[in-house]
Design a protein around this motif. Structure first.
Motif, PDB file in Angstrom:
ATOM      1  N   GLU A 110       0.828  -1.203   0.000  1.00  0.00           N
ATOM      2  CA  GLU A 110       0.000   0.000   0.000  1.00  0.00           C
ATOM      3  C   GLU A 110       0.866   1.258   0.000  1.00  0.00           C
ATOM      4  OE1 GLU A 110      -2.978   0.122   3.028  1.00  0.00           O
ATOM      5  OE2 GLU A 110      -4.293  -1.213   1.906  1.00  0.00           O
ATOM      6  N   ASP A 111       1.970   1.231   0.743  1.00  0.00           N
ATOM      7  CA  ASP A 111       2.877   2.378   0.761  1.00  0.00           C
ATOM      8  C   ASP A 111       3.451   2.636  -0.628  1.00  0.00           C
ATOM      9  OD1 ASP A 111       2.412   2.630   3.468  1.00  0.00           O
ATOM     10  OD2 ASP A 111       4.314   1.713   4.074  1.00  0.00           O
ATOM     11  N   LEU A 112       3.821   1.579  -1.330  1.00  0.00           N
ATOM     12  CA  LEU A 112       4.352   1.712  -2.683  1.00  0.00           C
ATOM     13  C   LEU A 112       3.321   2.353  -3.612  1.00  0.00           C
ATOM     14  CD1 LEU A 112       6.527   0.996  -4.876  1.00  0.00           C
ATOM     15  CD2 LEU A 112       5.238  -1.114  -5.204  1.00  0.00           C
ATOM     16  N   VAL A 113       2.093   1.857  -3.560  1.00  0.00           N
ATOM     17  CA  VAL A 113       1.028   2.407  -4.412  1.00  0.00           C
ATOM     18  C   VAL A 113       0.784   3.871  -4.060  1.00  0.00           C
ATOM     19  CG1 VAL A 113      -1.421   2.260  -5.004  1.00  0.00           C
ATOM     20  CG2 VAL A 113      -0.072   0.179  -4.802  1.00  0.00           C
ATOM     21  N   GLY A 114       0.712   4.188  -2.761  1.00  0.00           N
ATOM     22  CA  GLY A 114       0.463   5.563  -2.326  1.00  0.00           C
ATOM     23  C   GLY A 114       1.552   6.521  -2.759  1.00  0.00           C
ATOM     24  N   LYS A 115       2.814   6.109  -2.624  1.00  0.00           N
ATOM     25  CA  LYS A 115       3.928   6.979  -3.014  1.00  0.00           C
ATOM     26  C   LYS A 115       3.989   7.168  -4.528  1.00  0.00           C
ATOM     27  CE  LYS A 115       6.570   5.988   1.091  1.00  0.00           C
ATOM     28  NZ  LYS A 115       7.621   5.194   1.712  1.00  0.00           N
ATOM     29  N   GLN A 116       3.689   6.099  -5.274  1.00  0.00           N
ATOM     30  CA  GLN A 116       3.686   6.237  -6.735  1.00  0.00           C
ATOM     31  C   GLN A 116       2.516   7.085  -7.208  1.00  0.00           C
ATOM     32  OE1 GLN A 116       3.966   2.391  -8.606  1.00  0.00           O
ATOM     33  NE2 GLN A 116       6.161   2.252  -8.212  1.00  0.00           N
ATOM     34  N   ALA A 117       1.393   7.036  -6.489  1.00  0.00           N
ATOM     35  CA  ALA A 117       0.225   7.829  -6.870  1.00  0.00           C
ATOM     36  C   ALA A 117       0.473   9.318  -6.654  1.00  0.00           C
ATOM     37  CB  ALA A 117      -0.999   7.380  -6.078  1.00  0.00           C
ATOM     38  N   GLN A 118       1.408   9.662  -5.773  1.00  0.00           N
ATOM     39  CA  GLN A 118       1.749  11.068  -5.577  1.00  0.00           C
ATOM     40  C   GLN A 118       2.521  11.618  -6.772  1.00  0.00           C
ATOM     41  OE1 GLN A 118       3.918  11.177  -1.902  1.00  0.00           O
ATOM     42  NE2 GLN A 118       2.090  10.899  -0.649  1.00  0.00           N
ATOM     43  N   GLU A 119       3.235  10.749  -7.471  1.00  0.00           N
ATOM     44  CA  GLU A 119       4.084  11.173  -8.591  1.00  0.00           C
ATOM     45  C   GLU A 119       3.434  11.008  -9.964  1.00  0.00           C
ATOM     46  OE1 GLU A 119       7.033  12.609  -8.025  1.00  0.00           O
ATOM     47  OE2 GLU A 119       6.654  12.361  -5.882  1.00  0.00           O
ATOM     48  N   SER A 120       2.456  10.107 -10.077  1.00  0.00           N
ATOM     49  CA  SER A 120       1.824   9.875 -11.374  1.00  0.00           C
ATOM     50  C   SER A 120       0.338   9.585 -11.187  1.00  0.00           C
ATOM     51  CB  SER A 120       2.520   8.723 -12.111  1.00  0.00           C
ATOM     52  OG  SER A 120       2.450   7.552 -11.346  1.00  0.00           O
ATOM     53  N   SER A 121      -0.354   9.381 -12.286  1.00  0.00           N
ATOM     54  CA  SER A 121      -1.796   9.157 -12.230  1.00  0.00           C
ATOM     55  C   SER A 121      -2.120   7.765 -11.696  1.00  0.00           C
ATOM     56  CB  SER A 121      -2.412   9.326 -13.622  1.00  0.00           C
ATOM     57  OG  SER A 121      -1.999   8.259 -14.453  1.00  0.00           O
TER      58      SER A 121
END
Length: 162
Positions: A110-121
């Motif tokens: 979940e942390d990976l998804v959340g951090k990537q969602a901050q940088e891209s769509s």
């Protein structure tokens, strides 16, 4: 030639409190790019994240998504127990440190998804990790709720209007 002293092995990444990773990795039955790692209850498994006192009510095997490894989706399979609580007389699910709520993903995934969602769509994140857009959105929402719970916002002292 053995393993160098102090070198980390892949199984070290899947060693969680109360669990030991199995030495075998299995192909996921529904995900062609997925592997399943069985987590076996360790010696102190009876103490793993059970804040309740009582007897075991039941147990079911769960399969949760974890961080990818080398382009492969990694799933962890283990027994999740429910306990008949002596204090409140309700059946409660054990809390496991690395597991997100609901127990379909690990917190670090979940942390990976959340951090990537901050940088891209969210669409790009969902495609990259092999998730549906709805799953990526739910995971990102859960990540943000956990982030806000750790660092609550202070109430503003002054509000300015232009």
């Amino acid at each position: 030639a053995g393993i160098a002293p102090g070198a980390r092995q892949l199984r070290d990444s899947y060693r969680f409190k109360g669990f030991t990773p199995s030495t075998f990795v299995l192909q996921h039955p529904e995900d062609p790019a997925g592997w399943v790692i069985d987590l076996v209850v360790g010696e102190k498994g009876a103490l793993r994240g059970l804040p309740y006192s009582g007897r075991r009510y039941d147990e079911r095997t769960v399969l949760v998504r974890d961080l990818d490894c080398g382009g492969w989706h990694v799933y962890l399979r283990f027994a999740l127990r429910r306990i008949d609580c002596k204090k409140c007389h309700n059946v409660k699910r054990e809390r496991i440190d690395f597991l997100a709520t609901p127990p379909k993903f690990t917190e670090r995934f979940e942390d990976l998804v959340g951090k990537q969602a901050q940088e891209s769509s969210l669409t790009a994140v969902a495609e990259l990790l092999g998730l549906s857009w709805d799953q990526a959105a739910r995971i990102e929402r859960s990540y943000m709720e956990r982030l806000l719970a750790r660092t609550p916002l202070k109430a503003p002292r002054v509000i300015g209007v232009d």
